[in-house]
Motif scaffolding. Structure first.
Motif, PDB file in Angstrom:
ATOM      1  N   MET A  75       1.026  -1.393   0.110  1.00  0.00           N
ATOM      2  CA  MET A  75      -0.188   0.120   0.271  1.00  0.00           C
ATOM      3  C   MET A  75       1.056   1.831   0.698  1.00  0.00           C
ATOM      4  SD  MET A  75      -2.642   1.113   2.659  1.00  0.00           S
ATOM      5  CE  MET A  75      -3.919   2.302   3.069  1.00  0.00           C
ATOM      6  N   LYS A  76       0.915   2.330  -0.526  1.00  0.00           N
ATOM      7  CA  LYS A  76       0.987   3.289  -0.956  1.00  0.00           C
ATOM      8  C   LYS A  76       0.648   4.095   0.186  1.00  0.00           C
ATOM      9  CE  LYS A  76       3.508   7.133  -3.787  1.00  0.00           C
ATOM     10  NZ  LYS A  76       2.716   8.050  -3.374  1.00  0.00           N
ATOM     11  N   PHE A  77       1.292   5.362   0.463  1.00  0.00           N
ATOM     12  CA  PHE A  77       0.971   6.387   1.507  1.00  0.00           C
ATOM     13  C   PHE A  77       0.284   7.409   0.498  1.00  0.00           C
ATOM     14  CE2 PHE A  77       1.016   3.061   4.926  1.00  0.00           C
ATOM     15  CZ  PHE A  77      -0.033   2.753   5.881  1.00  0.00           C
ATOM     16  N   ASN A  78      -0.260   8.740   1.044  1.00  0.00           N
ATOM     17  CA  ASN A  78      -0.170  10.116   0.000  1.00  0.00           C
ATOM     18  C   ASN A  78       0.369  10.465   0.759  1.00  0.00           C
ATOM     19  OD1 ASN A  78      -2.087   8.997  -1.776  1.00  0.00           O
ATOM     20  ND2 ASN A  78      -3.569   9.994  -0.811  1.00  0.00           N
ATOM     21  N   ASN A  79       1.117  11.533   0.264  1.00  0.00           N
ATOM     22  CA  ASN A  79       2.086  12.390   1.207  1.00  0.00           C
ATOM     23  C   ASN A  79       1.233  13.027   2.743  1.00  0.00           C
ATOM     24  OD1 ASN A  79       4.432  11.026   0.081  1.00  0.00           O
ATOM     25  ND2 ASN A  79       4.520  13.314  -1.323  1.00  0.00           N
ATOM     26  N   LEU A  80       0.311  13.645   2.058  1.00  0.00           N
ATOM     27  CA  LEU A  80      -0.536  14.371   3.119  1.00  0.00           C
ATOM     28  C   LEU A  80      -1.570  13.508   3.556  1.00  0.00           C
ATOM     29  CD1 LEU A  80      -1.177  17.003   5.232  1.00  0.00           C
ATOM     30  CD2 LEU A  80      -2.436  18.039   2.834  1.00  0.00           C
ATOM     31  N   ILE A  81      -1.985  12.998   4.385  1.00  0.00           N
ATOM     32  CA  ILE A  81      -3.220  12.396   4.853  1.00  0.00           C
ATOM     33  C   ILE A  81      -3.846  12.832   6.258  1.00  0.00           C
ATOM     34  CG2 ILE A  81      -4.691   9.786   5.483  1.00  0.00           C
ATOM     35  CD1 ILE A  81      -1.850   8.959   4.318  1.00  0.00           C
ATOM     36  N   PRO A  82      -5.136  13.600   5.728  1.00  0.00           N
ATOM     37  CA  PRO A  82      -5.800  14.037   6.974  1.00  0.00           C
ATOM     38  C   PRO A  82      -6.278  13.068   7.975  1.00  0.00           C
ATOM     39  CG  PRO A  82      -7.039  14.471   4.988  1.00  0.00           C
ATOM     40  CD  PRO A  82      -6.196  13.825   4.650  1.00  0.00           C
ATOM     41  N   GLU A  83      -6.590  12.965   9.857  1.00  0.00           N
ATOM     42  CA  GLU A  83      -6.859  12.194  10.293  1.00  0.00           C
ATOM     43  C   GLU A  83      -7.693  12.975  11.303  1.00  0.00           C
ATOM     44  OE1 GLU A  83      -5.500   9.622  14.098  1.00  0.00           O
ATOM     45  OE2 GLU A  83      -4.129  10.299  13.270  1.00  0.00           O
ATOM     46  N   LEU A  84      -9.061  13.029  11.518  1.00  0.00           N
ATOM     47  CA  LEU A  84      -9.692  13.215  11.416  1.00  0.00           C
ATOM     48  C   LEU A  84     -10.798  12.935  12.838  1.00  0.00           C
ATOM     49  CD1 LEU A  84     -12.563  13.664   8.591  1.00  0.00           C
ATOM     50  CD2 LEU A  84     -10.154  15.303   9.289  1.00  0.00           C
ATOM     51  N   SER A  85     -10.726  13.608  14.170  1.00  0.00           N
ATOM     52  CA  SER A  85     -11.658  13.200  15.236  1.00  0.00           C
ATOM     53  C   SER A  85     -12.833  13.421  14.923  1.00  0.00           C
ATOM     54  CB  SER A  85     -10.912  13.827  16.154  1.00  0.00           C
ATOM     55  OG  SER A  85      -9.482  13.912  16.914  1.00  0.00           O
ATOM     56  N   ILE A  86     -13.179  11.658  15.744  1.00  0.00           N
ATOM     57  CA  ILE A  86     -14.461  11.983  15.263  1.00  0.00           C
ATOM     58  C   ILE A  86     -15.829  11.552  16.760  1.00  0.00           C
ATOM     59  CG2 ILE A  86     -14.112  11.494  13.320  1.00  0.00           C
ATOM     60  CD1 ILE A  86     -15.016   8.733  13.802  1.00  0.00           C
ATOM     61  N   THR A  87     -16.875  11.555  16.837  1.00  0.00           N
ATOM     62  CA  THR A  87     -17.653  11.387  18.271  1.00  0.00           C
ATOM     63  C   THR A  87     -17.630   9.947  18.278  1.00  0.00           C
ATOM     64  OG1 THR A  87     -19.600  11.637  17.096  1.00  0.00           O
ATOM     65  CG2 THR A  87     -18.634  13.911  19.106  1.00  0.00           C
ATOM     66  N   ASN A  88     -18.383   8.966  17.100  1.00  0.00           N
ATOM     67  CA  ASN A  88     -18.746   7.636  17.238  1.00  0.00           C
ATOM     68  C   ASN A  88     -18.067   7.029  16.224  1.00  0.00           C
ATOM     69  OD1 ASN A  88     -20.606   5.643  16.309  1.00  0.00           O
ATOM     70  ND2 ASN A  88     -21.504   5.413  18.253  1.00  0.00           N
ATOM     71  N   ILE A  89     -17.001   5.871  15.803  1.00  0.00           N
ATOM     72  CA  ILE A  89     -17.111   5.359  14.777  1.00  0.00           C
ATOM     73  C   ILE A  89     -17.127   4.003  13.943  1.00  0.00           C
ATOM     74  CG2 ILE A  89     -15.643   3.055  16.590  1.00  0.00           C
ATOM     75  CD1 ILE A  89     -13.869   5.041  14.183  1.00  0.00           C
ATOM     76  N   ASP A  90     -18.690   4.161  14.985  1.00  0.00           N
ATOM     77  CA  ASP A  90     -19.239   2.849  14.200  1.00  0.00           C
ATOM     78  C   ASP A  90     -20.370   3.729  12.944  1.00  0.00           C
ATOM     79  OD1 ASP A  90     -18.502   0.781  15.334  1.00  0.00           O
ATOM     80  OD2 ASP A  90     -20.221   1.221  17.278  1.00  0.00           O
ATOM     81  N   ASP A  91     -20.401   5.064  13.791  1.00  0.00           N
ATOM     82  CA  ASP A  91     -21.810   6.294  12.942  1.00  0.00           C
ATOM     83  C   ASP A  91     -20.848   6.274  11.637  1.00  0.00           C
ATOM     84  OD1 ASP A  91     -23.902   5.920  14.800  1.00  0.00           O
ATOM     85  OD2 ASP A  91     -23.215   7.998  15.567  1.00  0.00           O
ATOM     86  N   SER A  92     -19.465   7.206  11.867  1.00  0.00           N
ATOM     87  CA  SER A  92     -18.617   7.049  10.365  1.00  0.00           C
ATOM     88  C   SER A  92     -18.274   6.108   9.620  1.00  0.00           C
ATOM     89  CB  SER A  92     -17.785   7.886  11.257  1.00  0.00           C
ATOM     90  OG  SER A  92     -17.821   8.561  12.151  1.00  0.00           O
ATOM     91  N   LEU A  93     -18.420   5.001  10.466  1.00  0.00           N
ATOM     92  CA  LEU A  93     -18.268   3.832   9.504  1.00  0.00           C
ATOM     93  C   LEU A  93     -19.056   3.547   8.232  1.00  0.00           C
ATOM     94  CD1 LEU A  93     -15.767   1.612  11.101  1.00  0.00           C
ATOM     95  CD2 LEU A  93     -14.949   2.584   9.215  1.00  0.00           C
ATOM     96  N   LYS A  94     -20.151   4.449   8.728  1.00  0.00           N
ATOM     97  CA  LYS A  94     -21.528   3.651   8.573  1.00  0.00           C
ATOM     98  C   LYS A  94     -21.454   4.465   7.044  1.00  0.00           C
ATOM     99  CE  LYS A  94     -24.027   1.537  11.980  1.00  0.00           C
ATOM    100  NZ  LYS A  94     -25.184   1.690  12.731  1.00  0.00           N
ATOM    101  N   PHE A  95     -21.378   5.549   7.673  1.00  0.00           N
ATOM    102  CA  PHE A  95     -20.951   6.941   6.628  1.00  0.00           C
ATOM    103  C   PHE A  95     -19.921   7.050   5.470  1.00  0.00           C
ATOM    104  CE2 PHE A  95     -19.898  11.271   4.980  1.00  0.00           C
ATOM    105  CZ  PHE A  95     -20.484  11.724   4.807  1.00  0.00           C
TER     106      PHE A  95
END
Length: 132
Positions: A1-21
């Protein structure tokens, strides 16, 4: 896997809700996750993003919805209509319907179709497809 040079990491309130979205509605792919940390690394076509449930590792100030004020993430897609259809099928509200915009880049004009949607925490995602 090649990683992009810039990868945003977002703080979220609920991992399950975010994964569904991100996965079920938008079509992102889960590359890997650390379940104990409630962290996931996702990809979408040529874009990459990381999500981590709030854990105070990166605490720089109080988080208040909508998160990500002052930023939008532009994400290129080869099928804007599919994203639009999936959002509507799940009754997910758009921030802005599909709209065609032209931007001046040096002496060239670039036209693209865009739609904007906020994720469950309010981060603004701008999906675009260039028109030919």
């Amino acid at each position: 896997m090649k990683f992009n040079n810039l990868i945003p990491e977002l703080s979220i309130t609920n991992i399950d809700d975010s994964l569904k979205f991100y996965i079920d509605i938008l079509g992102f792919k889960k590359e890997y996750e650390r379940k104990k940390n409630k962290f996931v690394f996702l990809s979408f076509q040529n874009s990459q993003i990381m999500l981590e449930e709030i854990n105070n590792n990166w605490f720089v100030g109080n988080l208040e919805k909508p998160f990500g004020r002052g930023i939008n993430f532009q994400i290129e897609t080869d099928n804007l209509e599919l994203i639009n259809t999936n959002l509507k099928k799940h009754n997910y509200p758009l921030f802005r319907e599909i709209k065609e915009n032209t931007y001046k880049v040096n002496e060239e004009s670039i036209t693209q179709r865009e739609l904007l949607v906020q994720d469950p925490d309010g981060y603004l995602l701008r999906f675009f497809q260039e028109t030919k």
